[in-house]
Design a protein around this motif. Structure first.
Motif, PDB file in Angstrom:
ATOM      1  N   SER B  26      -5.939  -0.184  -7.859  1.00 27.28           N
ATOM      2  CA  SER B  26      -5.264  -0.686  -6.652  1.00 27.28           C
ATOM      3  C   SER B  26      -6.223  -1.458  -5.771  1.00 27.28           C
ATOM      4  N   CYS B  29      -7.122  -4.705  -7.231  1.00 24.50           N
ATOM      5  CA  CYS B  29      -5.953  -5.569  -7.209  1.00 24.50           C
ATOM      6  C   CYS B  29      -5.716  -6.147  -5.800  1.00 24.50           C
ATOM      7  N   ILE B  30      -5.814  -5.307  -4.791  1.00 25.44           N
ATOM      8  CA  ILE B  30      -5.619  -5.776  -3.408  1.00 25.44           C
ATOM      9  C   ILE B  30      -6.685  -6.812  -3.057  1.00 25.44           C
ATOM     10  N   TRP B  35      -2.084  -7.956  -0.540  1.00 25.56           N
ATOM     11  CA  TRP B  35      -0.991  -6.988  -0.506  1.00 25.56           C
ATOM     12  C   TRP B  35       0.248  -7.530  -1.195  1.00 25.56           C
ATOM     13  N   THR B  38       0.207  -7.048  -4.921  1.00 25.58           N
ATOM     14  CA  THR B  38      -0.077  -5.702  -5.425  1.00 25.58           C
ATOM     15  C   THR B  38       1.199  -4.866  -5.533  1.00 25.58           C
ATOM     16  N   ARG B  61       4.725   1.299  -3.488  1.00 27.12           N
ATOM     17  CA  ARG B  61       3.388   0.708  -3.413  1.00 27.12           C
ATOM     18  C   ARG B  61       2.684   1.079  -2.108  1.00 27.12           C
ATOM     19  N   VAL B  65      -1.149   2.354  -2.209  1.00 32.73           N
ATOM     20  CA  VAL B  65      -2.302   1.721  -1.560  1.00 32.73           C
ATOM     21  C   VAL B  65      -2.899   2.602  -0.455  1.00 32.73           C
ATOM     22  N   ALA B 112     -10.561  -4.661   0.733  1.00 30.75           N
ATOM     23  CA  ALA B 112      -9.204  -4.235   0.382  1.00 30.75           C
ATOM     24  C   ALA B 112      -8.491  -3.674   1.610  1.00 30.75           C
ATOM     25  N   HIS B 115      -7.290  -6.442   3.895  1.00 32.10           N
ATOM     26  CA  HIS B 115      -6.057  -7.058   3.405  1.00 32.10           C
ATOM     27  C   HIS B 115      -4.844  -6.246   3.855  1.00 32.10           C
ATOM     28  N   LEU B 116      -4.952  -4.925   3.708  1.00 25.43           N
ATOM     29  CA  LEU B 116      -3.822  -4.061   4.048  1.00 25.43           C
ATOM     30  C   LEU B 116      -3.579  -4.040   5.552  1.00 25.43           C
TER      31      LEU B 116
END
Lengths: 220, 220
Positions: B26, B29-30, B35, B38, B61, B65, B112, B115-116
């Motif tokens: 995860s 990927c992020i 986001w 993903t 998801r 995450v 990561a 991003h979230l």
């Protein structure tokens, strides 16, 4: 040529207004839709400008958003400079300045910039546009901070303390992104004003203060 | 029931391995796709896990995450704690600790998370999942920082200085997102170690240090 200038003024004025409307619409758009949803067409519509006119000003969306971040960064720093005269004199000045600086990145402008910075970390074209802008805007913020604090970089440790202040401000901006962090931030502002007060030299003095010497040497 | 435990162990072990692989996939990927790119399906494929198995562990998801950020945050803090014994004694300890703390957010984990965080600012479901996590991970990082610095929050000004240290660390993480900022960061680390050395009380002492008293009162 000289005679034509007065006649061209209104058109230049209109052009500047269009440009400003596009830049302001970009920031709003990035904040709501992120980088992926921000196209020249979407921004043009939001600004009430034809797509052709928008593309006359900005060829690509990278051009548009970097210009938007630069423009708003400048507006913000100009506003900061204008508030210098309102600052209280004497001991409470430092806390007022730290309050201004540590609140610098808590608004919609930082939110939009953050969207772009994160998108740029996986998008080479955007990264190429943003890296020089980040350096330019960062240098300008640093200059304004020196001015507000009334100190000069020639003095040892000042540069790092001012850089740390702005990095701290960006960290506080991040902490304020998803929830209102203003109460916690207020206590940090108070504490940080105390640290700067005892580590930076007196405004306008040519010699570093005692605490700067002490701190520069402390961790050797 | 008790007799069945040994037989269930290998399956639990497999389940834990699957879970860990999904969490690590995860974060990768992020960092690469953001986001928006993903999904549980994409992460499952990357982890070499069937989609059904992935969905057995994580229903949505958002679940996936947030668990990933929490897991990696814990791994990072555990690693930090384990390094306590390697810290040099005496005066150079503080610079080593500050070096660890101010480098905390310069890796793929922070990328990561960023991003979230940014995606959550325009996505209510994600925000609802991240806000309590942000508080939990933040508290834990604060606790580890207190431990590493060998100070207690009961002492005045300590809490704000440790918070400022972690906020500064996040600001430095941001500055390192698009370009390598390590040289500038090194000078700030050195300076910050000096600041903490003269503002925090001696490790283990019950009374606040002189500088803490001085600084707490400075901006009143």
């Amino acid at each position: 040529m000289v005679l034509s200038t007065p006649a061209r003024e209104p058109q230049q004025e209109r052009s500047r207004t269009t440009r400003r409307r596009l830049l302001e619409a970009s920031v709003a758009c990035i904040g709501e839709l992120g980088w992926s949803g921000t196209t020249v067409a979407v921004v043009a519509q939001r600004a009430g400008v034809s797509r052709g006119a928008a593309q006359h000003h900005f060829r690509t969306r990278e051009d548009l958003v970097t210009a938007a971040v630069e423009y708003l960064g400048e507006v913000q720093l100009t506003q900061l400079r204008e508030r210098v005269d309102e600052l209280p004199p004497g001991e409470s000045r430092i806390e007022a300045v730290v309050d201004m600086l540590l609140n610098l990145y808590t608004g919609p402008m930082f939110r939009a910039a953050l969207h772009l910075w994160v998108a740029a970390s996986t998008d080479d074209a955007l990264r190429a546009a943003l890296v020089p802008l980040e350096a330019r805007v960062g240098r300008e913020a640093h200059r304004v901070a020196l001015e507000l604090l009334g100190v000069s970089e020639d003095q040892r440790g000042v540069r790092e303390m001012v850089q740390a202040t702005l990095d701290l401000a960006r960290g506080l901006g991040l902490a304020n992104l998803l929830s209102d962090d203003s109460r916690r931030r207020e206590r940090i502002i108070h504490q940080w004003a105390g640290v700067l007060d005892s580590t930076l030299p007196e405004p306008g003095s040519a010699e570093p203060g005692d605490a700067t010497r002490k701190i520069s040497g402390a961790a050797r």
